[in-house]
Structure formats: C-alpha cells, structure tokens
Design a protein around this motif. Structure first.
Motif, PDB file in Angstrom:
ATOM      1  N   SER A 100       0.847  -1.171   0.000  1.00 51.37           N
ATOM      2  CA  SER A 100       0.000   0.000   0.000  1.00 51.37           C
ATOM      3  C   SER A 100       0.891   1.232   0.000  1.00 51.37           C
ATOM      4  CB  SER A 100      -0.869  -0.025   1.252  1.00 51.37           C
ATOM      5  OG  SER A 100      -1.432   1.227   1.456  1.00 51.37           O
ATOM      6  N   THR A 101       1.012   1.866  -1.130  1.00 54.57           N
ATOM      7  CA  THR A 101       1.869   3.058  -1.179  1.00 54.57           C
ATOM      8  C   THR A 101       1.172   4.217  -1.858  1.00 54.57           C
ATOM      9  OG1 THR A 101       2.760   2.244  -3.222  1.00 54.57           O
ATOM     10  CG2 THR A 101       4.118   1.983  -1.259  1.00 54.57           C
ATOM     11  N   GLY A 102       0.069   3.927  -2.509  1.00 52.75           N
ATOM     12  CA  GLY A 102      -0.560   4.890  -3.422  1.00 52.75           C
ATOM     13  C   GLY A 102      -0.964   6.187  -2.769  1.00 52.75           C
ATOM     14  N   ASN A 103      -2.098   6.657  -3.127  1.00 50.37           N
ATOM     15  CA  ASN A 103      -2.503   7.957  -2.640  1.00 50.37           C
ATOM     16  C   ASN A 103      -2.854   7.943  -1.169  1.00 50.37           C
ATOM     17  OD1 ASN A 103      -2.269  10.180  -4.250  1.00 50.37           O
ATOM     18  ND2 ASN A 103      -3.853   9.394  -5.642  1.00 50.37           N
ATOM     19  N   TYR A 104      -2.734   9.124  -0.571  1.00 42.36           N
ATOM     20  CA  TYR A 104      -2.955   9.223   0.854  1.00 42.36           C
ATOM     21  C   TYR A 104      -4.359   8.810   1.268  1.00 42.36           C
ATOM     22  CZ  TYR A 104       1.401  11.715   1.205  1.00 42.36           C
ATOM     23  OH  TYR A 104       2.726  12.036   1.170  1.00 42.36           O
ATOM     24  N   GLU A 105      -5.291   8.948   0.359  1.00 42.38           N
ATOM     25  CA  GLU A 105      -6.662   8.826   0.828  1.00 42.38           C
ATOM     26  C   GLU A 105      -7.434   7.657   0.236  1.00 42.38           C
ATOM     27  OE1 GLU A 105      -9.435  11.844   0.028  1.00 42.38           O
ATOM     28  OE2 GLU A 105     -10.413  11.585   1.953  1.00 42.38           O
ATOM     29  N   SER A 106      -6.756   6.583  -0.117  1.00 39.82           N
ATOM     30  CA  SER A 106      -7.538   5.447  -0.598  1.00 39.82           C
ATOM     31  C   SER A 106      -7.971   4.642   0.636  1.00 39.82           C
ATOM     32  CB  SER A 106      -6.691   4.596  -1.538  1.00 39.82           C
ATOM     33  OG  SER A 106      -5.741   3.876  -0.794  1.00 39.82           O
ATOM     34  N   ASP A 107      -9.028   3.899   0.509  1.00 34.18           N
ATOM     35  CA  ASP A 107      -9.557   3.273   1.724  1.00 34.18           C
ATOM     36  C   ASP A 107      -8.805   2.004   2.110  1.00 34.18           C
ATOM     37  OD1 ASP A 107     -12.492   1.807   0.107  1.00 34.18           O
ATOM     38  OD2 ASP A 107     -10.370   1.390  -0.069  1.00 34.18           O
ATOM     39  N   LEU A 111      -6.717  -4.431   1.178  1.00 34.96           N
ATOM     40  CA  LEU A 111      -5.620  -4.919   2.002  1.00 34.96           C
ATOM     41  C   LEU A 111      -6.109  -5.853   3.100  1.00 34.96           C
ATOM     42  CD1 LEU A 111      -3.574  -1.624   2.323  1.00 34.96           C
ATOM     43  CD2 LEU A 111      -2.986  -3.641   0.986  1.00 34.96           C
ATOM     44  N   ALA A 112      -7.401  -5.738   3.395  1.00 36.58           N
ATOM     45  CA  ALA A 112      -7.976  -6.582   4.443  1.00 36.58           C
ATOM     46  C   ALA A 112      -7.765  -8.060   4.140  1.00 36.58           C
ATOM     47  CB  ALA A 112      -9.463  -6.285   4.597  1.00 36.58           C
ATOM     48  N   THR A 113      -7.565  -8.397   2.874  1.00 43.80           N
ATOM     49  CA  THR A 113      -7.439  -9.808   2.514  1.00 43.80           C
ATOM     50  C   THR A 113      -5.988 -10.305   2.556  1.00 43.80           C
ATOM     51  OG1 THR A 113      -7.179  -9.247   0.194  1.00 43.80           O
ATOM     52  CG2 THR A 113      -9.435  -9.647   0.968  1.00 43.80           C
ATOM     53  N   CYS A 114      -5.038  -9.406   2.787  1.00 43.36           N
ATOM     54  CA  CYS A 114      -3.629  -9.827   2.730  1.00 43.36           C
ATOM     55  C   CYS A 114      -3.126 -10.297   4.096  1.00 43.36           C
ATOM     56  CB  CYS A 114      -2.748  -8.669   2.274  1.00 43.36           C
ATOM     57  SG  CYS A 114      -3.158  -8.096   0.626  1.00 43.36           S
ATOM     58  N   ASP A 115      -2.158 -11.240   4.071  1.00 50.16           N
ATOM     59  CA  ASP A 115      -1.537 -11.688   5.313  1.00 50.16           C
ATOM     60  C   ASP A 115      -0.383 -10.776   5.716  1.00 50.16           C
ATOM     61  OD1 ASP A 115      -3.092 -14.089   5.564  1.00 50.16           O
ATOM     62  OD2 ASP A 115      -1.931 -14.881   3.871  1.00 50.16           O
ATOM     63  N   ILE A 116       0.350 -10.319   4.715  1.00 48.53           N
ATOM     64  CA  ILE A 116       1.471  -9.418   4.977  1.00 48.53           C
ATOM     65  C   ILE A 116       1.272  -8.164   4.137  1.00 48.53           C
ATOM     66  CG2 ILE A 116       3.971  -9.080   4.761  1.00 48.53           C
ATOM     67  CD1 ILE A 116       4.377 -12.036   5.166  1.00 48.53           C
ATOM     68  N   ILE A 117       1.328  -7.031   4.803  1.00 49.85           N
ATOM     69  CA  ILE A 117       1.141  -5.761   4.098  1.00 49.85           C
ATOM     70  C   ILE A 117       2.400  -4.928   4.245  1.00 49.85           C
ATOM     71  CG2 ILE A 117      -0.172  -3.605   4.072  1.00 49.85           C
ATOM     72  CD1 ILE A 117      -2.514  -5.338   5.240  1.00 49.85           C
ATOM     73  N   VAL A 118       2.856  -4.366   3.145  1.00 46.89           N
ATOM     74  CA  VAL A 118       4.029  -3.497   3.179  1.00 46.89           C
ATOM     75  C   VAL A 118       3.563  -2.067   2.907  1.00 46.89           C
ATOM     76  CG1 VAL A 118       6.305  -3.040   2.184  1.00 46.89           C
ATOM     77  CG2 VAL A 118       5.414  -5.373   2.223  1.00 46.89           C
ATOM     78  N   ALA A 119       3.991  -1.131   3.739  1.00 51.19           N
ATOM     79  CA  ALA A 119       3.570   0.255   3.536  1.00 51.19           C
ATOM     80  C   ALA A 119       4.577   1.216   4.159  1.00 51.19           C
ATOM     81  CB  ALA A 119       2.185   0.488   4.166  1.00 51.19           C
ATOM     82  N   THR A 120       4.571   2.443   3.687  1.00 54.25           N
ATOM     83  CA  THR A 120       5.399   3.476   4.310  1.00 54.25           C
ATOM     84  C   THR A 120       4.726   3.959   5.591  1.00 54.25           C
ATOM     85  OG1 THR A 120       4.235   5.227   3.160  1.00 54.25           O
ATOM     86  CG2 THR A 120       6.195   4.345   2.081  1.00 54.25           C
ATOM     87  N   SER A 121       5.485   4.611   6.466  1.00 53.24           N
ATOM     88  CA  SER A 121       4.865   5.073   7.708  1.00 53.24           C
ATOM     89  C   SER A 121       3.781   6.114   7.426  1.00 53.24           C
ATOM     90  CB  SER A 121       5.903   5.623   8.676  1.00 53.24           C
ATOM     91  OG  SER A 121       6.860   6.386   8.017  1.00 53.24           O
ATOM     92  N   GLU A 122       3.980   6.946   6.410  1.00 56.40           N
ATOM     93  CA  GLU A 122       2.952   7.937   6.062  1.00 56.40           C
ATOM     94  C   GLU A 122       1.662   7.246   5.663  1.00 56.40           C
ATOM     95  OE1 GLU A 122       6.047   8.162   5.112  1.00 56.40           O
ATOM     96  OE2 GLU A 122       6.631   9.985   6.167  1.00 56.40           O
ATOM     97  N   LYS A 123       1.821   6.185   4.887  1.00 58.52           N
ATOM     98  CA  LYS A 123       0.639   5.474   4.425  1.00 58.52           C
ATOM     99  C   LYS A 123      -0.087   4.830   5.614  1.00 58.52           C
ATOM    100  CE  LYS A 123      -2.269   3.840   1.674  1.00 58.52           C
ATOM    101  NZ  LYS A 123      -3.124   4.667   0.823  1.00 58.52           N
ATOM    102  N   VAL A 124       0.674   4.235   6.512  1.00 61.22           N
ATOM    103  CA  VAL A 124       0.039   3.592   7.663  1.00 61.22           C
ATOM    104  C   VAL A 124      -0.676   4.644   8.508  1.00 61.22           C
ATOM    105  CG1 VAL A 124       0.390   2.209   9.735  1.00 61.22           C
ATOM    106  CG2 VAL A 124       1.785   1.781   7.720  1.00 61.22           C
ATOM    107  N   ASP A 125      -0.025   5.770   8.700  1.00 60.91           N
ATOM    108  CA  ASP A 125      -0.641   6.849   9.468  1.00 60.91           C
ATOM    109  C   ASP A 125      -1.976   7.227   8.840  1.00 60.91           C
ATOM    110  OD1 ASP A 125      -1.039   8.901  11.248  1.00 60.91           O
ATOM    111  OD2 ASP A 125       0.244  10.315  10.192  1.00 60.91           O
TER     112      ASP A 125
END
Ligand code: ADP
Length: 729
Positions: A100-107, A111-125
């Motif tokens: 998950s790296t895309g735009n700040y405001e996607s819902d 990702l709910a279906t993934c076992d492992i999610i990779v994201a930047t801290s901004e994205k997680v925030d």
C-alpha cells in the motif's frame, strides 16, 4: 540450525534451506531466544547486512501462522516494492502479500485480505486516520530502519503511528529493526520490547581513509595505491579493486553527482571488461532502455554498457532492480549511489567508498556533515560473505588535517543516539489534530495521555515542555477552526476532519483556505500553483543568485493573479514567498507543455524533482478543491482545472483528451493538432489519422481507442496518415 526453529510454520525451515540459509546468524538466534517467533516484541539493533530482514520474516510468518496479520513499515516508498518482491517468495506457501503506497486517501479495503502488508509510515498513518478496518486485525508490526524516528521531517509520523497502533491493539507484537545506534535501550523501553544489541557481522569490516598515495586502515595497516597523474582518488580505488577482481560501491551526495560519477568511473572500468562481460552488460543496457525511453534511462544504459551504473531514488524501480542484479552477479563493477538508498541496496561489494561526507541541506542553507550512523550504514555494505576475506570501506581526505578529522569523526566514533523530534511544531500540530479527529483522544488530558506513549515522553527529562507546546498548538488549531474546545473537551470540526483525512499540515490548510477566500475573481493557474507552493507541505525551489530580481519582477507583473496579500520586500516571509513563486512558475511551464528537458535545465533540477513537485502540487490542489467544496467557496472548478493541468502537464484545451488512459501530454497535443480535440472526436475519428498522430504505433493506437470506448479499435491493415516520424524521447 534452522530446522530446529520453533513457532514458525512447518514449511519455513525447508524454504530457508532452499535459499541457502542453514544456520541462523548469532543476532538472529538471539532474537529467536528472545521470543520473536512467539509474539514477543523486539528491538534489534545490529549492523547493516547482518540479516535483520530474516528476523522480521520469522516474526511475521510465525504470527500469520497463528492466525494473525503482519504489517511491514518501510521508510521509503522506493523500498516497498523491493520488500514485496522478497516476501512474495512466501506466496507459494499460501500467504498473500500486498503493498500500500498509493494515494494518501484510498480506503485500502483490499488490504484486508492480505496476510502481509508493506507500507510506508505515512501510508500507515493515513490508514489509521481513515480507520482502515483491518488495522484491528494486526498481530505483528515490523518497523524497518526505526532509528529514523530521529528524522525531523518523517520521524514524528513513524513515532505517532507506532504509538497509535499499540494503543489500538494492546497485544500487538512490534519488531523494530535498527541500525547500530548509541541508545537502543531507550527504543526497547519505549516499545516494551526485548533488546538484541549486537555488533556481529557476517564478514569482517575494515574502515579507513584514503589520503594521497595511501589507504590508512583503522587497524594501523597502510597500503599504497599508486595514484596516477591526473587520476582522481575514487578512480584509483576502483582500478585497484578491479585489479584484485572486486567491485566498488561509491556513495556520493546527490543524484546528479551519482550520475556524473558513474559516467566518469566507466572510463576506468571499460577497458578492463572481458568480452563476455561486455555482452552481458549490453543485454542489461537493452533491458534498461526497454523500461522507458527517458534521458535518465539512456544515461543509465550507456554507463552500464561500460561497466558502471548510478543508483538513486529518482530511478524507476525496474531500473534499480536491473542495476542491483547486475552488480550482485558482478557484471557491473561500480555503482555510484546516493545515501538515501544505502539501507535498501543489498549489494555487497569488496569495497565501499564514501566519497562525499557532506551533503547540501536546504534548511541549513549549506553543506552539512553526514551523521556517523549514516556513514556506518554505507560502510556496512562492504564485503561479500563467503567471497571476500573482509570488506573495506574508505572515506576520502584531501589534506592531512582532513585525514585526522575523518578518523575522529567517523571511524573512532560511535553512532549518535536517536532523539524524538515530536515536539517540533509542524509535527505536533499535524499529529494532535489527527489524534483528536481519528478518535484516539477527545480531551486535553486524553491527548497528553496518548502523547505519554511516544518515544518523546520516554526520552524527555524536561518536564512540562510537551505540555506547553501542546497547549500552544491546541490554541492554534482552535483559532483556525480545526478544533472546537469546550473546557477540557476537544472535538474536530468538520473542517478539521477534512484536513486530517486529507493528510495536510493544518498550516497548509489554513493558508489554502485564506488564499481561496481572498480571491475576488476566478483564480488563475499561476495563482493556485503559488498558493499550493507556499504551504509548508511543498518543498520550494531554492532561489539562486539573480533569482531574487527576476522573481521580484515577475511578482510585480503578475501581482493581480497572486492570492492574498503580497508581503513587503522587507518582511521575513518575502524570500519564502519568492521561492514559492519560482516553484509556481515551474509548474506553470509544465502545465504549458514545455518539454521536461527544458524545464529541468531552466530550473537546474532533475526529472525526479520535477515529478515530485508535480505530484505534490496535484495532491495539494485536490485537497484545495475539497476544502473549497467544504467551505462552499465558488472556486472549486478553477482549482480542479489547475489540478488537472498540472497532473498531466497540459493546457486547458487538452483536459478532455489527456484523461484517456495511454494518452499523455505529447500524444494529446498531436491528436489535437490533427483536429481530434475531444474524446468524442477520438471515438469517431478516422483510424489513419489517429494512427498518424500516434506515430504509426498500432498497438498504442488500439489501446487508446479501446480505452476511449471505441467498439472496433483494431488497426489491422490501417496505414498512418501524414508523415510518420519514429517516436523518440
Ligand atoms: P540487513 O537488513 O540487516 O541490512 P539483510 O537482511 O539484507 O541485512 O541480509 C543481508 C544478506 O544476508 C541477505 O542477502 C540475506 O539473504 C543474507 N542472510 C541473512 N541471514 C542469513 C543467514 N542466517 N545465513 C546466510 N545468509 C543470510
């Protein structure tokens, strides 16, 4: 031995053995002893290239096997793809991996279906702020390069994000991976985690400094290099390493220097390549050219043909991967890289040269020395386990004094301790609003309680400071109508909610709102670009000598277009305001269809910088459009137009066409010139005309027609109309 691992899924030991991993490295074994495969939180402070990723993988796979879900937080967007590729090896065992790296405001619902999610801290925030439902399902969170909580810009987001994840999810396992730092205990204390603090490396590392004719190593050893007349030290080191059958990784301080350095060092490498290596490199170069036909791609390919490459965050990830693979298999002899990616490039080499130990720092307005931690991370890339007797990393000195200074500064010195930067105002302002808006706190005392979970609180001994800054920031947020305060109680206003969801610095939002309110007429694109550029969310272009006069003149010429009151030349914010004007002018050039190359020349920037500014402007203007809507201001359509123009780099008349997938700014312009001005025109146009405008590229033409919804897009048997020039860069 890995087959004795407990707590991990059954398939994992075999998988590791297939990958050539038989025994755990000692720090990895310590991590397992500390319970990392059993859900225990852990801080691992170990040197670069000592296998931190595997510690994370063990924790994540074990957690998923217990029915949980893991999140891997990367510090840089550029690294997310690389991590995903690594973790995709687990997909054959039924784990699903998402990025998950895309735009700040996607819902982020998928990702709910993934076992492992990779994201930047901004994205997680942002996902936490937007209440992504799967956040509650997390059982394991890995924070890669956690020492970056020390970073003034991005550290606070990481810090607050980890605090929020832990507050929401009390049983959460946190695995924090850090370079060797001065105070790993404090991180462990903050995260209630076990600590593995190790200096073990899979291969010995000798650090040293090159000066004059000799290399001086830390153990007192010296060896002569035989620098030739007119030869630069880096070239001499590369030559010496090559004569010994090794490769060199060179760290420089900017993208531009990385490119120039690769080009120069290729001169040294070229004559020493075997025919076989040349052939292999020609193949890699062809693959690089296939990725894209930009100037950067061409520059990279032509250096690679000669055995050297550059590597920086402005490269496409496919390019980076090709470079890393070719370096790892030793076809490439030299890679010149920027420090940004030092942590990510898993490309061990015999020698590492840290050519530049100072870097331009915009805020300081001059050159600043790199931190010990950064230099050690770069040095840590030296030495290929199992292949070299030891790795060697070298700094370069120009004088005897500098030789001593470099030893003192970087070689005899321990890395700095990390310090929280949360109490800085922009950070606190943004995070306080978000914390209230997303429901983590609803009163002043609740906020302070939440802040107590941060590293800042763990670390500070200056009592009352956080409370003081918090009160100042709360006042600011209330005055600007982002928060309502009723005694102790705090609530985000609807404007405040919007701002937090948009991921804007509240000060940016206030600037935009004031600017839009001040407009009497429909604002021009330049006016809106300037408004976006003067917010704290945009890194402005710097004024160079002569710029002040030029942009002062421009400010007078186009004063009526600029929104809000113009500061006087004697005010502090004048300089900033002119920088914003320079940035706005660059965006205007882009949105007037000026060539990318011309823009980068005119403003002295790289293509990646232009992209970055364009992306930020697009994001800020879409936020402005939302704010205009929210406040019932009538300028939303003008903002949308400016946003679309900057997004595609086009004039207004191309807006309809450029929205079609596969039609960029250049193709839209060529279609327009043949009389095809709208999507409707395109749907009804003569195929030979379309094909002619698309320079005879049948596949492209078919895709474009398909995307615009034409029933029969086939170009079979169609000949292009007009003179067809083969498309180039
Ligand atoms: P770090 O993240 O600490 O910089 P990495 O995780 O990238 O280091 O590991 C560096 C290299 O070491 C990788 O190529 C990895 O496959 C390899 N590696 C890790 N653990 C082991 C091990 N136990 N045995 C052999 N190789 C290993």
């Amino acid at each position: 031995n890995v087959s004795a691992l407990s707590g991990v899924p059954e398939w994992l030991p075999d998988h590791l053995q297939e990958e050539g991993i038989e025994e755990l490295y000692p720090p990895q074994a310590e991590a397992v002893d500390a319970g990392v495969t059993e859900g225990e939180s852990l801080v691992a402070s170990v040197p670069t290239a000592s296998g931190k990723t595997l510690v994370a993988e063990l924790a994540m796979c074990a957690s998923v096997a217990r029915g949980g879900k893991a999140l891997y937080i990367v510090p840089l967007r550029a690294l997310a793809g690389e991590k995903r590729t690594e973790f995709e090896a687990f997909e054959e065992y039924g784990l699903s991996v998402g990025v998950s790296t895309g735009n700040y405001e996607s819902d982020g619902e998928w990702l709910a279906t993934c076992d492992i999610i990779v994201a930047t801290s901004e994205k997680v925030d942002s996902l936490v702020r937007n209440n992504a439902p799967w956040i509650d399902d997390l059982s394991c969170v890995v924070s890669d390069e956690v020492h970056l909580v020390d970073d003034g810009h991005r550290g606070p987001t990481l810090e607050v994000t980890l605090a929020k994840l832990r507050q929401r999810n009390p049983g959460l396992q946190v695995v924090a991976l850090s370079a060797t730092i001065g105070n790993p205990e404090i991180l462990a204390e903050w995260l209630d985690a076990e600590l593995v603090d190790s200096t073990w490396r899979p291969i010995d590392l000798k650090k040293g400094v090159h000066y004059g004719q000799a290399i001086h190593l830390e153990d007192g050893e010296q060896h002569e290099l035989g620098v030739r007349d007119g030869e630069k030290p880096t070239a001499a080191i590369v030559r010496d390493t090559l004569d010994d059958g090794g490769s060199t990784l060179v760290f420089v301080n900017s993208r531009r220097n990385a490119e120039a350095s690769a080009r120069r060092l290729a001169d040294t490498v070229e004559s020493r390549l075997t025919d076989e290596e040349r052939e292999r490199l020609a193949d890699v170069a062809a693959e690089i050219r296939d990725v894209s036909d930009t100037e950067t791609s061409e520059d990279l390919a032509s250096a690679v043909e000669r055995g050297a490459a550059f590597h920086h965050a402005g490269l496409a990830s496919d390019h980076r991967e090709l470079v890393e693979d070719a370096f790892r298999e030793r076809a490439l002899k030299v890679v010149a890289a920027t420090p940004t990616l030092a942590a990510g490039v898993n490309t061990p080499s015999r020698r590492v040269v840290v050519r530049d130990w100072r870097r331009y720092d915009g805020e300081a307005g001059g050159m600043k020395p790199l931190s010990v931690l950064e230099v050690h991370q770069m040095c840590g890339r030296a030495g290929r386990p199992g292949l070299d007797p030891y790795g060697e990393s070298l700094l370069l000195a120009n004088s005897h004094d500098e030789l001593d200074e470099l030893f003192d500064r970087y070689i005899w010195t321990e890395p700095e301790p990390v310090r929280s930067k949360l109490a800085a105002e922009p950070a606190l302002r943004t995070h306080l609003l978000a914390t209230v808006a997303s429901g983590f706190a609803s009163s002043r005392s609740g906020l302070l309680e939440f802040l107590d979970r941060t590293l800042y609180a763990t670390q500070t001994d200056e009592s009352g400071r956080l409370e003081r800054v918090t009160d100042d920031m709360l006042d600011y947020l209330v005055v600007n109508d982002f928060l309502d305060r009723d005694g102790e109680e705090l609530q985000a206003t609807s404007l405040g909610h919007t701002v937090s969801r948009l991921y804007l610095d509240p000060m940016s939002a206030a600037e935009i709102v004031d600017g839009l309110r001040a407009a009497d007429d429909r604002p021009s694109a330049l006016g809106l670009f300037h408004l976006a550029s003067r917010t704290p969310d945009m890194y402005e272009l710097y004024l160079r000598s002569g710029d002040s006069e030029e942009y002062t003149m421009l400010a007078h010429e186009r004063e009526t277009e600029l929104l809000g009151s113009v500061p006087s030349e004697f005010e502090d914010r004048w300089e900033d305001w002119l920088s914003a004007l320079k940035t706005a002018r660059m965006l205007e050039d882009w949105a007037s269809e000026l060539d990318e190359g011309e823009i980068t020349d005119r403003y002295g920037i790289g293509p990646g910088d232009l992209r970055g500014k364009v992306d930020t402007a697009e994001w800020l203007l879409s936020a402005a459009e939302r704010l205009a809507g929210e406040l019932g201001l009538e300028w939303a359509p003008a903002v949308r137009e400016a946003r679309t123009r900057v997004q595609h780099g086009i004039q207004s008349e191309l807006i309809d066409l450029a929205g079609v997938r596969g039609v960029g700014r250049k193709r839209a312009r060529r279609l327009f010139e043949t009389g095809i001005e709208t999507r409707a025109d395109l749907r009804n146009a003569d195929k030979p005309v379309v094909l002619g405008a698309l320079r005879g590229r049948r596949k492209t033409a078919e895709n474009v027609l398909d995307n615009v919804g034409r029933a029969d897009p086939s170009m079979e048997g169609i000949e292009p109309e007009g003179s067809v020039i083969v498309e180039s860069g």
